[in-house]
Design a protein around this motif. Structure first.
Motif, PDB file in Angstrom:
ATOM      1  N   ASN A   1       0.809  -1.213   0.000  1.00 39.89           N
ATOM      2  CA  ASN A   1       0.000   0.000   0.000  1.00 39.89           C
ATOM      3  C   ASN A   1       0.846   1.267   0.000  1.00 39.89           C
ATOM      4  OD1 ASN A   1      -2.143  -1.673   0.087  1.00 39.89           O
ATOM      5  ND2 ASN A   1      -2.607  -1.364   2.240  1.00 39.89           N
ATOM      6  N   VAL A   2       2.009   1.209   0.635  1.00 43.17           N
ATOM      7  CA  VAL A   2       2.818   2.415   0.751  1.00 43.17           C
ATOM      8  C   VAL A   2       3.727   2.590  -0.461  1.00 43.17           C
ATOM      9  CG1 VAL A   2       4.869   1.525   1.893  1.00 43.17           C
ATOM     10  CG2 VAL A   2       4.012   3.783   2.501  1.00 43.17           C
ATOM     11  N   CYS A   3       3.881   1.524  -1.234  1.00 44.64           N
ATOM     12  CA  CYS A   3       4.870   1.561  -2.321  1.00 44.64           C
ATOM     13  C   CYS A   3       4.380   2.454  -3.458  1.00 44.64           C
ATOM     14  CB  CYS A   3       5.114   0.157  -2.839  1.00 44.64           C
ATOM     15  SG  CYS A   3       6.289   0.107  -4.178  1.00 44.64           S
ATOM     16  N   PRO A   4       5.178   3.447  -3.867  1.00 39.93           N
ATOM     17  CA  PRO A   4       4.736   4.309  -4.963  1.00 39.93           C
ATOM     18  C   PRO A   4       4.684   3.566  -6.294  1.00 39.93           C
ATOM     19  CG  PRO A   4       6.993   4.823  -4.354  1.00 39.93           C
ATOM     20  CD  PRO A   4       6.488   3.830  -3.349  1.00 39.93           C
ATOM     21  N   MET A   5       5.333   2.413  -6.357  1.00 38.21           N
ATOM     22  CA  MET A   5       5.339   1.648  -7.603  1.00 38.21           C
ATOM     23  C   MET A   5       4.193   0.644  -7.669  1.00 38.21           C
ATOM     24  SD  MET A   5       7.867   3.282  -8.399  1.00 38.21           S
ATOM     25  CE  MET A   5       7.002   3.682  -9.869  1.00 38.21           C
ATOM     26  N   CYS A   6       3.554   0.343  -6.529  1.00 39.66           N
ATOM     27  CA  CYS A   6       2.471  -0.652  -6.513  1.00 39.66           C
ATOM     28  C   CYS A   6       1.138   0.050  -6.698  1.00 39.66           C
ATOM     29  CB  CYS A   6       2.476  -1.437  -5.205  1.00 39.66           C
ATOM     30  SG  CYS A   6       3.721  -2.705  -5.165  1.00 39.66           S
ATOM     31  N   TYR A   7       0.791   0.302  -7.957  1.00 37.54           N
ATOM     32  CA  TYR A   7      -0.459   1.024  -8.172  1.00 37.54           C
ATOM     33  C   TYR A   7      -1.388   0.316  -9.147  1.00 37.54           C
ATOM     34  CZ  TYR A   7       2.253   2.781 -12.126  1.00 37.54           C
ATOM     35  OH  TYR A   7       3.031   2.866 -13.236  1.00 37.54           O
ATOM     36  N   CYS A   8      -1.183  -0.967  -9.388  1.00 36.19           N
ATOM     37  CA  CYS A   8      -2.099  -1.699 -10.273  1.00 36.19           C
ATOM     38  C   CYS A   8      -3.507  -1.605  -9.706  1.00 36.19           C
ATOM     39  CB  CYS A   8      -1.719  -3.169 -10.369  1.00 36.19           C
ATOM     40  SG  CYS A   8      -0.154  -3.465 -11.152  1.00 36.19           S
TER      41      CYS A   8
END
Lengths: 143, 328
Positions: free
Chosen positions: B226-233
């Motif tokens: 949730n916090v990862c700026p790259m995990c936005y799928c």
């Protein structure tokens, strides 16, 4: 290691080269180990690296991904992408402690029945050497 | 040097602009040394904005977390920009999102804050004891000084309290920004991936035991995702039930599969902002996996994510002469 151990190996073969290569090995009556569970895919580029994880979780002791030689891909570039993906996936699996001998990738063309035999023999030999991969099995769910 | 007046003036100008929806920055938190993300919508709110060694949150996450409501019939979609305050690592997250076309350049107005490294709150808590009252911190010539609630000031050498990712940081200055708030800082870090190499040199059994120990404590809270700026799928494999890519059972086998999949999805994309490790409630050294892939990508493909907005994503490109030693 137990001599009687026969590893389960899941092989993802591309329809255009490796699957035809394995077929050629069969029609040429080349003997090779029968530990493979072959899954035909249209291209190695279609194989999601998570398939490898799932195969290990569902009972595979080794995984083989095999496709056309670079430059020979039926879809021009699918195996180039696959090569990058699986290079990284292999490094990652090795890093978390999966023995690198459990995961292999190979290029086998439709005319390389003899090479297919060698590849399978090596994969099976390696899987036998490292033994069963029970620690990564998915736990049985009792409903 | 950090100039809060400049920061607030720029923020005020930015929020007053017609083509800016809101500004995302940092403001003083309500507990201990925490700083919280702050969404500024009106010029009156800018005075609470701050920038200090406590600003570890990567605000680039919020660009893709924004809820995309359907546009009512007859209305135009809101095309205004989001203004975003970025440190060096955050700007790389924005660039990587641009590379992947997760956002477009027109959607963001980037306010660059050259950064001298943010603190690791665990290290601070060890030194100062866990604070309850709000406290502040600032950079002062090679030291980080803390203004404690009781009026005292304590200073520590930077190396003692900086987060691990900041000690090895090679990009403290924003790689992409519309406006830079103050002068760029000198790059201090270099990264030889010593910790990764050390673990990598062990035998598979030792590595397996090491990671099983760490993964067994994972509680599958998905904070790291949730916090990862790259995990936005929008459609994450972790949420998907058909097909079931990842089982939700909380046992060490499924945790291992989850962590491997999470790390793999960041291969060639992780920009080493260290947020996953910071938010992990059970202290799994997630950056140790991410940095392994970062190292491999850097060595094998001479590629570093989040630097050039014009480059192509690593796994969506190839070179015919890529390394293939292990292929039979």
């Amino acid at each position: 290691m137990n001599d009687k151990f026969e590893p389960n190996i899941v092989a993802f073969l591309c329809n255009w080269c490796s699957y035809a290569g394995a077929d050629l090995a069969g029609t040429s009556r080349i003997q090779y180990p029968a530990n493979l569970n072959i899954i035909r895919v249209m291209c190695t580029g279609r194989v999601n690296p998570l398939f490898v994880l799932n195969a290990f979780q569902q009972g595979a002791d080794g995984v083989l991904v095999s496709g056309c030689h670079p430059g020979d891909c039926h879809y021009m570039e699918g195996n180039y992408y696959a090569r990058r993906r699986f290079t990284l996936m292999r490094e990652l699996l090795e890093y978390v402690g999966v023995d690198p001998r459990r995961f292999h990738m190979s290029w086998v063309s439709a005319s390389e029945g003899a090479k297919w035999k060698e590849v399978v023999e090596e994969v099976v030999e390696n899987a036998k050497a490292v033994g069963p991969f029970d620690q990564f099995r998915r736990n049985k769910i009792n409903w | 040097m950090v100039d809060l007046d400049k920061l607030r003036t720029v923020a005020k100008e930015t929020v007053s602009r017609d083509d800016v929806k809101y500004l995302i920055g940092w403001s003083q938190g309500t507990f201990g040394y925490r700083v919280s993300p702050h969404f500024v919508k009106t010029p009156q709110e800018v005075d609470s904005l701050t920038f200090s060694p406590l600003c570890s949150n990567n605000l680039a996450t919020y660009l893709t977390l924004t809820e995309k409501l359907p546009v009512p019939r007859g209305e135009e979609p809101d095309t205004r920009k989001v203004a975003l305050m970025v440190k060096g690592c955050d700007s790389r997250a924005v660039v990587q999102q641009l590379i992947e076309q997760g956002i477009t350049r027109e959607q963001v107005y980037i306010i660059g804050c050259p950064c001298q490294g943010v603190v690791d709150l665990q290290k601070v808590d060890e030194k100062l004891g866990e604070g309850v009252e709000p406290a502040q911190a600032s950079w002062e010539n090679g030291q980080i000084s803390f203004q404690l609630p009781d009026g005292k000031t304590e200073a520590f050498p930077r190396e003692d309290v900086l987060a691990d990712k900041c000690i090895t940081c090679r990009y403290p200055n924003p790689v992409l920004s519309d406006i830079l708030l103050w002068d760029e800082v000198e790059v201090w870090g270099s990264d030889d991936y010593e910790d990764v190499k050390e673990l990598d040199s062990k035998s598979p059994e030792e590595k397996w035991a090491f990671w099983q120990d760490k993964f067994s404590s994972c509680i599958r809270c998905y904070s790291c995702r949730n916090v990862c700026p790259m995990c936005y799928c929008e459609d994450c494999i972790l949420d998907r039930l058909n097909p079931t890519w990842m089982f939700r059972s909380n046992n060490v086998v499924e945790n291992t599969a989850f962590q491997v999949a999470r790390a793999f999805h960041l291969a060639g994309r992780c920009i080493e902002c260290g947020e996953c490790e910071r938010v992990c409630p059970v202290d799994i050294p997630l950056m140790k996996i991410n940095r392994k892939l970062y190292k491999e990508v850097r060595e094998k493909y001479e590629f570093e994510p989040g630097l050039d907005p014009e480059s192509k994503p690593l796994q969506a490109s190839y070179r015919p002469d890529d390394e293939e030693d292990f292929i039979l």
